[in-house]
Write an enzyme that holds these catalytic residues in place. Structure first.
Site, PDB file in Angstrom:
ATOM      1  N   HIS A   1      46.353  45.083  48.186  1.00 24.45           N
ATOM      2  CA  HIS A   1      44.910  45.350  47.772  1.00 24.45           C
ATOM      3  C   HIS A   1      44.664  46.666  47.432  1.00 24.45           C
ATOM      4  CE1 HIS A   1      40.693  44.561  47.524  1.00 24.45           C
ATOM      5  NE2 HIS A   1      40.479  45.515  48.183  1.00 24.45           N
TER       6      HIS A   1
ATOM      7  N   HIS B   1      39.046  44.589  43.205  1.00 30.03           N
ATOM      8  CA  HIS B   1      40.717  44.424  43.418  1.00 30.03           C
ATOM      9  C   HIS B   1      41.057  44.907  42.226  1.00 30.03           C
ATOM     10  CE1 HIS B   1      44.304  42.309  45.186  1.00 30.03           C
ATOM     11  NE2 HIS B   1      44.590  43.056  43.963  1.00 30.03           N
TER      12      HIS B   1
ATOM     13  N   HIS C   1      42.373  45.446  38.848  1.00 26.11           N
ATOM     14  CA  HIS C   1      42.989  44.742  37.818  1.00 26.11           C
ATOM     15  C   HIS C   1      43.129  45.297  36.455  1.00 26.11           C
ATOM     16  CE1 HIS C   1      38.707  43.958  38.434  1.00 26.11           C
ATOM     17  NE2 HIS C   1      38.763  43.681  36.943  1.00 26.11           N
TER      18      HIS C   1
HETATM   19  P1  AMP Z   1      35.908  43.272  35.847  1.00 29.32           P
HETATM   20  O1  AMP Z   1      34.349  42.965  35.593  1.00 29.32           O
HETATM   21  O2  AMP Z   1      36.505  44.379  35.267  1.00 29.32           O
HETATM   22  O3  AMP Z   1      35.919  43.448  37.659  1.00 29.32           O
HETATM   23  O4  AMP Z   1      36.579  41.961  35.794  1.00 29.32           O
HETATM   24  C1  AMP Z   1      36.787  40.972  36.603  1.00 29.32           C
HETATM   25  C2  AMP Z   1      37.285  39.777  35.773  1.00 29.32           C
HETATM   26  O5  AMP Z   1      37.524  38.751  36.784  1.00 29.32           O
HETATM   27  C3  AMP Z   1      36.082  39.251  34.610  1.00 29.32           C
HETATM   28  O6  AMP Z   1      36.567  39.174  33.503  1.00 29.32           O
HETATM   29  C4  AMP Z   1      35.951  37.892  35.483  1.00 29.32           C
HETATM   30  O7  AMP Z   1      35.866  36.753  34.386  1.00 29.32           O
HETATM   31  C5  AMP Z   1      37.344  37.485  35.985  1.00 29.32           C
HETATM   32  N1  AMP Z   1      37.227  36.580  37.092  1.00 29.32           N
HETATM   33  C6  AMP Z   1      36.444  36.502  38.048  1.00 29.32           C
HETATM   34  N2  AMP Z   1      36.670  35.546  38.986  1.00 29.32           N
HETATM   35  C7  AMP Z   1      37.865  34.916  38.388  1.00 29.32           C
HETATM   36  C8  AMP Z   1      38.551  33.597  38.667  1.00 29.32           C
HETATM   37  N3  AMP Z   1      38.477  32.874  39.872  1.00 29.32           N
HETATM   38  N4  AMP Z   1      39.809  33.366  38.093  1.00 29.32           N
HETATM   39  C9  AMP Z   1      40.121  34.214  36.835  1.00 29.32           C
HETATM   40  N5  AMP Z   1      39.468  35.362  36.408  1.00 29.32           N
HETATM   41  C10 AMP Z   1      38.225  35.486  37.156  1.00 29.32           C
END
Ligand code: AMP
Length: 112
Positions: A45, A96, A98
């Protein structure tokens, strides 16, 4: 409680897995912004890119080592984009670290 993506890594919340190794987990974004939209996350994390240090940057390297194979497995033969959003101004919504892997069509050149 563990963060959303830590819970996805643990399998407590379902995801469509694309790739996994000791350091990296990759899965399809739930709200795709392109024909192919995969998220790659470190199994450690870290809140965001702002939390990357000399001690933990190996996780980031492992993500970037995985990207070519993940892109190929997803059919992104013609190129792709990798993005990380950081903090309030970066519009980060999940705290987190990504990396968004986007492709499957010609993406817009600018942020608009
Ligand atoms: P960010 O806005 O850069 O923090 O991206 C977060 C991403 O996580 C967004 O594109 C969301 O659609 C995606 N997201 C949120 N919850 C989930 C989930 N349970 N499974 C897959 N993607 C998710």
């Amino acid at each position: 409680m563990a963060c959303l993506f830590c819970r996805i890594i643990e399998g407590e919340i379902p995801s469509k897995k694309v790739y996994e190794d000791e350091y990296v987990y990759a899965f399809y974004d739930i709200a795709p912004m392109a024909p192919v939209h995969v998220l790659l996350i470190p199994k450690l994390h870290l809140d965001s890119a702002d939390a990357v240090t000399a001690e933990n940057s190996g996780y980031v390297a492992k993500i970037f080592e995985a990207i070519p194979a993940v892109a190929k497995a997803c059919g992104l033969e013609n190129g792709y984009r990798v993005i990380t959003n950081c903090g309030e101004d970066g519009c980060q919504s999940v705290h987190h670290l990504h990396f968004h892997l986007l492709g499957g069509k010609k993406l817009p050149e600018t942020l608009g």
